[in-house]
Design a protein around this motif. Structure first.
Motif, PDB file in Angstrom:
ATOM      1  N   LEU A 156       0.826  -1.215   0.000  1.00  0.00           N
ATOM      2  CA  LEU A 156       0.000   0.000   0.000  1.00  0.00           C
ATOM      3  C   LEU A 156       0.856   1.260   0.000  1.00  0.00           C
ATOM      4  O   LEU A 156       0.498   2.255  -0.642  1.00  0.00           O
ATOM      5  N   THR A 159       2.063   1.775  -3.566  1.00  0.00           N
ATOM      6  CA  THR A 159       0.972   2.296  -4.404  1.00  0.00           C
ATOM      7  C   THR A 159       0.719   3.758  -4.124  1.00  0.00           C
ATOM      8  O   THR A 159       0.603   4.579  -5.053  1.00  0.00           O
ATOM      9  N   TYR A 160       0.661   4.114  -2.851  1.00  0.00           N
ATOM     10  CA  TYR A 160       0.280   5.480  -2.489  1.00  0.00           C
ATOM     11  C   TYR A 160       1.326   6.511  -2.904  1.00  0.00           C
ATOM     12  O   TYR A 160       0.965   7.607  -3.367  1.00  0.00           O
ATOM     13  N   LEU A 166      -5.526   4.980  -3.140  1.00  0.00           N
ATOM     14  CA  LEU A 166      -5.548   3.523  -3.087  1.00  0.00           C
ATOM     15  C   LEU A 166      -6.802   2.985  -3.749  1.00  0.00           C
ATOM     16  O   LEU A 166      -7.751   3.727  -4.013  1.00  0.00           O
ATOM     17  N   ALA A 170      -5.373  -2.905  -4.696  1.00  0.00           N
ATOM     18  CA  ALA A 170      -4.114  -2.760  -3.962  1.00  0.00           C
ATOM     19  C   ALA A 170      -4.212  -3.454  -2.606  1.00  0.00           C
ATOM     20  O   ALA A 170      -3.265  -4.114  -2.160  1.00  0.00           O
TER      21      ALA A 170
END
Length: 290
Positions: A156, A159-160, A166, A170
């Motif tokens: 996460l 991804t962020y 998000l 994810a």
């Protein structure tokens, strides 16, 4: 003094897929959101690799000074085998942590402050897994830590920092990668049950026993592939994650066949490769779906 080859072996390179895999999946999820940023992905990879090697050296140091590595089956332990001094291994661990922290600060400067909290928690968790007076790795909490830091936080966070938001894919990918990483630790601790019992190291495998540990391993692997199928609701390309299924099935078959000791060492390599191949497939699928 340890040779360069021994330092490399002591870094436990077979565990590195556990650092690479979450960054791949997190980057795939970012690409699904049209937020892929290549240099941030590379920085995240650098952080993950530095922390993984750092925690490997930290565990080598902490277990070595406690004497829990003296009769261990598996890769070379630098302190336990007395090929490197505890001080040298501890220094190597904190050097890696420092590299990871420096790269993490760069990422934080380009994103949000809460990543700094996550990074600090990761460093604390890495050291106190087997370090300090009451290491939580000796209290059957190792799998929880691996799931949180090498699953949720790593995926996460990756991804962020790229997409700045998000998506449920994810989260599914984070849980899946965390599950396989936990399975890797379960297999490792299953192998070490006899020596851990003798030295008073209460891993989850010691607490629940070999039979339930084997069931837990199979369940964690199954969960990961179920989540890949779930991600197919967002994009059918996510089914590329299933390319790792034959490799995973071979490892599960070995674990549930009551293999013990050295017979479980190939399972560690197989689980690591499963995690990496799964991550490549799922990341590619999410990116293509985006």
């Amino acid at each position: 003094m340890a040779t360069p080859a021994q330092w490399i072996e002591g870094a436990r390179p077979r565990t590195l897929p556990a650092a690479v895999a979450p960054v791949l999946v997190g980057t795939g999820a970012a690409a699904y959101l049209d937020g892929f940023v290549w240099w941030k992905a590379l920085l995240a990879l650098g952080v993950a690799l530095a922390l993984q090697v750092g925690v490997n050296y930290a565990n080598d140091y902490s277990d070595g000074i406690r004497g829990t590595d003296e009769n261990r089956v598996g890769p070379l332990r630098l302190v336990g085998s007395k090929v490197a001094s505890p001080r040298a291994v501890k220094t190597a661990a904190f050097t890696c942590f420092g590299v990871g922290a420096a790269l993490g600060l760069v990422l934080c400067a380009t994103s949000t402050w809460w990543l700094l909290v996550a990074g600090a928690a990761s460093l604390v968790g890495a050291w106190f897994y087997t370090g300090g007076k009451t290491p939580y790795g000796y209290r059957a909490l190792g799998e929880v830590s691996v799931f949180v830091f090498f699953g949720l936080v790593a995926v996460l966070g990756t991804t962020y920092v790229q997409a700045e938001r998000l998506h449920w894919t994810a989260v599914a990918g984070a849980v899946a990668i965390g599950a396989i990483a936990c399975a890797l630790l379960v297999a490792n601790n299953l192998r070490d049950i006899p020596t851990d019992r003798e030295t008073g190291k209460r891993t989850l495998a010691v607490v629940i026993g070999a039979a339930r540990s084997r069931q837990l391993y199979a369940g964690l692997i199954a969960l990961a592939f179920i989540l890949a199928v779930l991600c197919a609701l967002a994009t059918p390309w996510a089914l590329l994650g299933l390319i790792a299924l034959p490799l995973a099935a071979r490892a599960v078959r070995t674990v549930v066949s009551d293999a013990v000791g050295p017979a479980l060492i190939p399972v560690l390599q197989g689980t690591g490769l499963t995690e990496l191949l799964y991550a490549v497939g799922l990341a590619a699928g999410l990116a293509l779906g985006g």
